[in-house]
Scaffold this motif. Structure first.
Motif, short mmCIF file in Angstrom:
data_model
loop_
_atom_site.label_atom_id
_atom_site.label_comp_id
_atom_site.label_asym_id
_atom_site.label_seq_id
_atom_site.Cartn_x
_atom_site.Cartn_y
_atom_site.Cartn_z
N GLY A 95 -5.48 -24.64 17.21
CA GLY A 95 -4.18 -23.99 17.23
C GLY A 95 -4.21 -22.66 17.95
N ARG A 96 -5.24 -21.87 17.72
CA ARG A 96 -5.34 -20.57 18.38
C ARG A 96 -5.59 -20.73 19.88
NH1 ARG A 96 -3.45 -16.81 14.71
NH2 ARG A 96 -4.64 -15.12 15.60
N LEU A 97 -6.44 -21.68 20.24
CA LEU A 97 -6.73 -21.88 21.66
C LEU A 97 -5.51 -22.43 22.40
CD1 LEU A 97 -10.38 -23.29 21.65
CD2 LEU A 97 -9.61 -21.03 22.39
N ARG A 98 -4.71 -23.24 21.73
CA ARG A 98 -3.51 -23.77 22.38
C ARG A 98 -2.59 -22.63 22.82
NH1 ARG A 98 -1.51 -26.15 18.42
NH2 ARG A 98 0.20 -24.71 17.98
N ARG A 99 -2.45 -21.63 21.95
CA ARG A 99 -1.62 -20.47 22.30
C ARG A 99 -2.11 -19.79 23.58
NH1 ARG A 99 -0.38 -16.90 16.95
NH2 ARG A 99 0.42 -18.54 15.55
N LEU A 100 -3.41 -19.76 23.75
CA LEU A 100 -4.00 -19.08 24.89
C LEU A 100 -3.99 -19.95 26.14
CD1 LEU A 100 -5.67 -16.41 25.53
CD2 LEU A 100 -7.70 -17.81 25.17
N LEU A 101 -4.31 -21.22 25.98
CA LEU A 101 -4.59 -22.08 27.13
C LEU A 101 -3.35 -22.70 27.75
CD1 LEU A 101 -7.84 -23.86 25.90
CD2 LEU A 101 -7.62 -21.85 27.36
N TRP A 102 -2.34 -23.02 26.97
CA TRP A 102 -1.15 -23.63 27.57
C TRP A 102 -0.49 -22.71 28.60
CZ3 TRP A 102 2.36 -26.92 23.83
CH2 TRP A 102 1.62 -28.00 23.37
N PRO A 103 -0.14 -21.48 28.26
CA PRO A 103 0.47 -20.61 29.28
C PRO A 103 -0.46 -20.35 30.46
CG PRO A 103 0.82 -19.73 27.07
CD PRO A 103 -0.19 -20.83 26.92
N THR A 104 -1.77 -20.24 30.17
CA THR A 104 -2.73 -20.01 31.26
C THR A 104 -2.80 -21.21 32.19
OG1 THR A 104 -4.04 -18.60 29.78
CG2 THR A 104 -5.11 -19.38 31.80
N ALA A 105 -2.76 -22.41 31.64
CA ALA A 105 -2.81 -23.62 32.46
C ALA A 105 -1.58 -23.72 33.35
CB ALA A 105 -2.92 -24.85 31.56
N VAL A 106 -0.40 -23.39 32.82
CA VAL A 106 0.81 -23.43 33.64
C VAL A 106 0.72 -22.41 34.77
CG1 VAL A 106 3.30 -22.95 33.63
CG2 VAL A 106 2.27 -24.33 31.80
N TRP A 107 0.26 -21.20 34.45
CA TRP A 107 0.08 -20.18 35.49
C TRP A 107 -0.86 -20.70 36.58
CZ3 TRP A 107 -4.53 -17.99 36.97
CH2 TRP A 107 -4.46 -16.91 37.86
#
Length: 371
Positions: A95-107
């Motif tokens: 859950g914590r990594l999803r918060r970090l990785l989803w926006p980063t992946a889109v960027w």
């Protein structure tokens, strides 16, 4: 969201995170001497070495340690709440990594798509990391922070069991690594020490939360700041570490690789945060002060990821209109700081409107999520 803020929420932690985002963004936009080099690349040194006594400001404005202090605090709160709900360690980390990785992946996908389109067009093409590596440099934080999130179940358990003993062990390991690196010349020891320093900063965030440092007697809060300040003075004046906590032209850096001076800076800054907590809490109870903190925290990762894109859009427009970037912090350069504050802000507002939903979706509560 302002009205729904629970009374138990530590608003100083949220304010510290918001301050970090603001300082990083404004520093890159207005306090970096961004200019073209002979081969057309873009460099972004800072003018600290050109300002008498400017290094002293970096003892407050080098806020990367605060990012990790806040991260440690928030991750411990999230882990505690996850445990109370019966969430497993794996679910919490995902859950914590999803918060970090989803926006980063889109960027990353947006930029990669742009790069591929540019490479397919006629004429020569230089990849971003070739002509402006400084654009990617701030993203090291996301990689290190992601690794720290992955080990939260372990580090939080160590904090619960051993408390200050974990911090003491990390200080000893950092000292040994520093001796091996600076004394024996072992380069690998410097990078191991860097990892230990950021782990130490994150662990300090646990102490901030677990020991309620902001509510300790003034003498204890002052002691924390004093220990950090004494460590900084000893390392910079006595042991030869650079006075500036940010890299300066032609000088050794405390950040790359991160060294013991940054660990001392983290202690000092934690002490400062603890000292101002009572007054800051009273201020942040007022909606006029709390509203911008809430807004910045909602969009924190979006701003962090896209603020340099906003800057580049303005830079390309500026050069397209015939402007020339100065390589020195001249009087004319200082006089233009308003432009490099307002124009990127306008572009970032548009980018935030486009991409904030990704961050909000990643933060949306799920069964396996933490805080």
């Amino acid at each position: 969201m302002v009205a729904d803020t629970p009374a138990s929420r530590d608003r100083v932690v949220d304010a510290a995170r918001a301050l970090c985002i603001v300082v990083v963004t404004l520093w890159h936009w207005t306090l970096s001497v961004n200019h073209r080099t002979a081969d057309g690349s873009l460099a972004m040194p800072n003018p600290i070495d050109a300002v008498p006594g400017g290094w002293l400001a970096t003892w407050v404005l080098q806020i990367m340690p605060v990012f990790f202090l806040v991260g440690g605090y928030a991750n411990l709160v999230g882990r505690q709440r996850a445990q109370a709900r019966g969430t497993t360690a794996g679910q919490f980390v995902r859950g914590r990594l999803r918060r970090l990785l989803w926006p980063t992946a889109v960027w990353a996908l947006v930029w990669l798509a742009g790069e591929l389109i540019a490479a397919a067009l006629p004429g020569p093409h230089r990849w971003m990391w070739e002509w402006f590596p400084g654009y990617l440099t701030p993203l090291w934080f996301l990689g290190v922070y992601g690794l720290l999130i992955a080990v939260v179940p372990i580090t939080a358990s160590l904090h619960d069991r051993y408390g200050a003993g974990v911090l003491a062990a990390l200080v000893l390991l950092i000292a040994l690594g520093s001796v091996a690196n600076r004394g024996a010349g072992l380069v690998w020891a410097g990078w191991v020490t860097a990892a230990l320093v950021w782990l130490f900063c994150h662990q300090l965030g646990y102490a901030w939360r677990g020991w309620e440092l902001g509510r300790r007697p003034p003498a204890q809060r002052l002691a924390v700041a004093g220990i950090g300040l004494a460590g900084l003075a000893g390392l910079t004046v006595g042991a030869g570490y650079p006075l500036s906590m940010v890299g300066t032209t032609g000088a050794e850096s405390n950040i790359f690789p991160t060294n013991a001076a940054i660990a001392a800076l983290a202690v000092f800054q934690l002490g400062l945060l603890a000292l101002i907590t009572p007054a800051a809490e009273r201020l942040l109870r007022r909606p006029v002060a709390w509203k911008p903190v809430v807004a910045l925290n909602v969009a924190a990762l979006t701003i962090f990821l896209w603020h340099m894109t906003a800057y580049l859009v303005v830079l390309w427009a500026y050069e397209g209109l015939g402007g020339t970037l100065s390589a020195e912090p001249t009087a004319g350069w200082w006089a233009q700081r308003w432009l490099w504050l307002l124009a990127p802000s306008a572009v970032l507002a548009v980018l935030a409107a486009l991409f904030l939903q990704v961050e909000l979706a990643a933060r949306r509560p799920r069964k396996e999520a933490g805080r």
